[in-house]
Scaffold this motif. Structure first.
Motif, PDB file in Angstrom:
ATOM      1  N   VAL A 128     -19.510 -47.036  84.228  1.00  0.00           N
ATOM      2  CA  VAL A 128     -20.816 -46.241  84.327  1.00  0.00           C
ATOM      3  C   VAL A 128     -21.342 -46.256  82.785  1.00  0.00           C
ATOM      4  N   VAL A 129     -20.293 -45.746  82.034  1.00  0.00           N
ATOM      5  CA  VAL A 129     -20.843 -45.486  80.540  1.00  0.00           C
ATOM      6  C   VAL A 129     -20.981 -46.944  79.435  1.00  0.00           C
ATOM      7  N   LYS A 130     -20.444 -48.053  79.933  1.00  0.00           N
ATOM      8  CA  LYS A 130     -20.427 -49.034  79.288  1.00  0.00           C
ATOM      9  C   LYS A 130     -21.752 -49.311  78.754  1.00  0.00           C
ATOM     10  N   PRO A 131     -22.736 -49.729  79.421  1.00  0.00           N
ATOM     11  CA  PRO A 131     -23.993 -50.034  78.915  1.00  0.00           C
ATOM     12  C   PRO A 131     -24.552 -49.045  77.779  1.00  0.00           C
ATOM     13  N   GLU A 132     -24.322 -47.595  78.048  1.00  0.00           N
ATOM     14  CA  GLU A 132     -24.789 -46.758  76.923  1.00  0.00           C
ATOM     15  C   GLU A 132     -23.783 -46.949  75.732  1.00  0.00           C
ATOM     16  N   LEU A 133     -22.466 -46.922  76.008  1.00  0.00           N
ATOM     17  CA  LEU A 133     -21.667 -47.261  74.872  1.00  0.00           C
ATOM     18  C   LEU A 133     -21.982 -48.624  73.929  1.00  0.00           C
ATOM     19  N   LYS A 134     -22.275 -49.618  74.533  1.00  0.00           N
ATOM     20  CA  LYS A 134     -22.955 -51.037  73.647  1.00  0.00           C
ATOM     21  C   LYS A 134     -23.976 -50.383  72.945  1.00  0.00           C
ATOM     22  N   ASN A 135     -25.228 -49.596  73.470  1.00  0.00           N
ATOM     23  CA  ASN A 135     -26.090 -49.075  72.362  1.00  0.00           C
ATOM     24  C   ASN A 135     -25.776 -48.247  71.241  1.00  0.00           C
ATOM     25  N   LEU A 136     -25.004 -47.247  71.827  1.00  0.00           N
ATOM     26  CA  LEU A 136     -24.510 -46.311  71.095  1.00  0.00           C
ATOM     27  C   LEU A 136     -23.623 -46.639  69.664  1.00  0.00           C
ATOM     28  N   ALA A 137     -22.971 -47.878  69.968  1.00  0.00           N
ATOM     29  CA  ALA A 137     -22.039 -48.537  68.800  1.00  0.00           C
ATOM     30  C   ALA A 137     -22.782 -48.786  67.655  1.00  0.00           C
ATOM     31  N   LYS A 138     -24.239 -49.043  67.755  1.00  0.00           N
ATOM     32  CA  LYS A 138     -25.225 -49.647  66.859  1.00  0.00           C
ATOM     33  C   LYS A 138     -25.847 -48.212  66.083  1.00  0.00           C
ATOM     34  N   THR A 139     -25.582 -47.037  66.421  1.00  0.00           N
ATOM     35  CA  THR A 139     -26.283 -45.905  66.116  1.00  0.00           C
ATOM     36  C   THR A 139     -25.616 -45.265  64.838  1.00  0.00           C
ATOM     37  N   TYR A 140     -26.097 -44.332  64.291  1.00  0.00           N
ATOM     38  CA  TYR A 140     -25.840 -43.492  63.017  1.00  0.00           C
ATOM     39  C   TYR A 140     -26.047 -42.035  63.475  1.00  0.00           C
ATOM     40  N   GLY A 141     -25.068 -41.218  62.907  1.00  0.00           N
ATOM     41  CA  GLY A 141     -25.197 -39.689  63.299  1.00  0.00           C
ATOM     42  C   GLY A 141     -25.102 -38.917  61.904  1.00  0.00           C
ATOM     43  N   LYS A 142     -25.707 -37.764  61.997  1.00  0.00           N
ATOM     44  CA  LYS A 142     -25.530 -36.587  60.777  1.00  0.00           C
ATOM     45  C   LYS A 142     -25.189 -35.286  61.488  1.00  0.00           C
ATOM     46  N   GLY A 191      -5.818 -45.095  74.364  1.00  0.00           N
ATOM     47  CA  GLY A 191      -5.258 -46.663  74.056  1.00  0.00           C
ATOM     48  C   GLY A 191      -5.723 -47.553  75.317  1.00  0.00           C
ATOM     49  N   ALA A 192      -5.724 -47.025  76.333  1.00  0.00           N
ATOM     50  CA  ALA A 192      -6.288 -48.080  77.329  1.00  0.00           C
ATOM     51  C   ALA A 192      -7.854 -48.144  77.294  1.00  0.00           C
ATOM     52  N   MET A 193      -8.517 -47.215  76.852  1.00  0.00           N
ATOM     53  CA  MET A 193      -9.796 -47.173  76.749  1.00  0.00           C
ATOM     54  C   MET A 193     -10.263 -48.283  75.604  1.00  0.00           C
ATOM     55  N   LYS A 194      -9.561 -48.274  74.610  1.00  0.00           N
ATOM     56  CA  LYS A 194      -9.933 -48.823  73.466  1.00  0.00           C
ATOM     57  C   LYS A 194      -9.480 -50.596  74.144  1.00  0.00           C
ATOM     58  N   SER A 195      -8.699 -50.783  74.802  1.00  0.00           N
ATOM     59  CA  SER A 195      -8.234 -52.197  75.351  1.00  0.00           C
ATOM     60  C   SER A 195      -9.466 -52.550  76.260  1.00  0.00           C
ATOM     61  N   GLY A 196     -10.003 -51.481  77.010  1.00  0.00           N
ATOM     62  CA  GLY A 196     -11.181 -52.074  77.839  1.00  0.00           C
ATOM     63  C   GLY A 196     -12.052 -52.160  77.142  1.00  0.00           C
ATOM     64  N   ARG A 197     -12.446 -51.789  75.997  1.00  0.00           N
ATOM     65  CA  ARG A 197     -13.593 -51.752  75.372  1.00  0.00           C
ATOM     66  C   ARG A 197     -13.655 -52.954  74.282  1.00  0.00           C
ATOM     67  N   ALA A 198     -12.821 -53.533  74.360  1.00  0.00           N
ATOM     68  CA  ALA A 198     -12.447 -54.881  73.384  1.00  0.00           C
ATOM     69  C   ALA A 198     -13.644 -55.870  73.275  1.00  0.00           C
ATOM     70  N   GLU A 199     -14.160 -56.045  74.647  1.00  0.00           N
ATOM     71  CA  GLU A 199     -15.367 -57.074  74.545  1.00  0.00           C
ATOM     72  C   GLU A 199     -16.600 -56.177  74.222  1.00  0.00           C
ATOM     73  N   LEU A 200     -16.815 -54.980  73.842  1.00  0.00           N
ATOM     74  CA  LEU A 200     -17.896 -54.546  73.246  1.00  0.00           C
ATOM     75  C   LEU A 200     -18.209 -55.247  71.924  1.00  0.00           C
ATOM     76  N   ALA A 201     -19.529 -55.762  71.919  1.00  0.00           N
ATOM     77  CA  ALA A 201     -19.707 -56.398  70.749  1.00  0.00           C
ATOM     78  C   ALA A 201     -19.539 -55.490  69.426  1.00  0.00           C
ATOM     79  N   GLU A 202     -19.395 -56.034  68.129  1.00  0.00           N
ATOM     80  CA  GLU A 202     -19.429 -55.271  67.003  1.00  0.00           C
ATOM     81  C   GLU A 202     -20.963 -55.092  66.488  1.00  0.00           C
ATOM     82  N   PRO A 203     -21.519 -54.143  66.002  1.00  0.00           N
ATOM     83  CA  PRO A 203     -22.960 -54.352  65.510  1.00  0.00           C
ATOM     84  C   PRO A 203     -22.908 -55.483  64.403  1.00  0.00           C
ATOM     85  N   GLU A 204     -23.841 -56.300  64.464  1.00  0.00           N
ATOM     86  CA  GLU A 204     -24.038 -57.562  63.570  1.00  0.00           C
ATOM     87  C   GLU A 204     -23.987 -56.855  62.088  1.00  0.00           C
ATOM     88  N   TRP A 205     -24.606 -55.669  62.001  1.00  0.00           N
ATOM     89  CA  TRP A 205     -24.619 -55.048  60.530  1.00  0.00           C
ATOM     90  C   TRP A 205     -24.628 -53.498  60.533  1.00  0.00           C
TER      91      TRP A 205
END
Length: 235
Positions: free
Chosen positions: A127-141, A190-204
């Motif tokens: 359910v959260v995979k699409p959201e995680l894909k977008n959040l991986a490109k965000t920044y926080g303060k 650890g299992a979550m990390k493995s399951g998120r392996a296909e999430l693309a790294e931000p290009e920058w």
């Protein structure tokens, strides 16, 4: 599992009148900003000036729009959780528009999400995979205003700037903290990390972010007296 000690602030227990007032207010007032909180995120944070101090954090998230989120941060998700700070999250587009000196105060989220440290408790990963894909490109303060991890029973002192875990070289979260959370929520980071392996790294990932990782220096806030700017006659 780590035992989480309750640090009760000084003060008298709530009276019956106060309980009644709160219940009445909940029925009669809108509390609209609070009701916009639509997600609970659990992750970890480190003090930018002292990486040995690592805490579990619970973020209650509301969206201002697609590019800006705001989070009330608590030290637990139980009824007595203390409000310990606030985090603002922006998209990469917004972050790139900030001045370089401002960017130094922000951290990236890519590692935090890819490693499985960032979770939405009790929500299925699919359910959260699409959201995680977008959040991986965000920044926080994230500013911490109540240092409950050192035993403070009240929010004393200036706020502390927090950073996001960034891997083994800088900001590796203590295994006991991760294990305690895994047990509490019946999950496997650890299992979550493995399951998120296909999430693309931000290009920058802007090198101005995660300043601690790049330069080995954190930031601290000091308090000093200054002359007041009197905009109106002062009594």
């Amino acid at each position: 599992m780590e035992k989480r000690e309750e640090q009760v602030p000084p003060g008298k227990a709530m009276s019956m009148e106060q309980h009644m007032l709160d219940k009445g207010a909940q029925m009669m007032q809108s509390l609209t900003p609070i009701k916009q909180m639509s997600q609970h995120v659990c992750t970890f944070a480190l003090y930018s000036h002292d990486l040995s101090r690592q805490i579990e954090t619970h973020h209650y998230v509301s969206r201002l729009n697609q590019d800006v989120l705001q989070c009330a941060v608590y030290d637990s998700d139980n009824a007595h959780g203390r409000l310990i700070g606030v985090e603002y999250i922006v998209s990469d587009t917004i972050f790139e528009s900030l001045p370089p000196d401002e960017q130094k105060l922000w951290h990236s989220h890519a590692y935090e999400i890819k490693s499985g440290l960032w979770i939405n408790p009790r929500i299925p990963e699919m359910v959260v995979k699409p959201e995680l894909k977008n959040l991986a490109k965000t920044y926080g303060k994230f500013w911490c205003t109540w240092q409950t991890d050192r035993g403070d029973k009240l929010p004393v002192g200036p706020p502390s700037l927090m950073m996001s875990p960034q891997g083994a070289s800088m900001g590796l979260v203590r295994p006991d903290l991760v294990a305690a959370r895994d047990a509490r929520y019946n999950i496997s980071t650890g299992a979550m990390k493995s399951g998120r392996a296909e999430l693309a790294e931000p290009e920058w990932i802007n090198p101005q972010a995660d300043y601690w990782k790049q330069h080995g220096k954190g930031f601290v806030v000091d308090v000093e007296p200054v002359e007041m700017k009197k905009m109106a006659p002062f009594p």
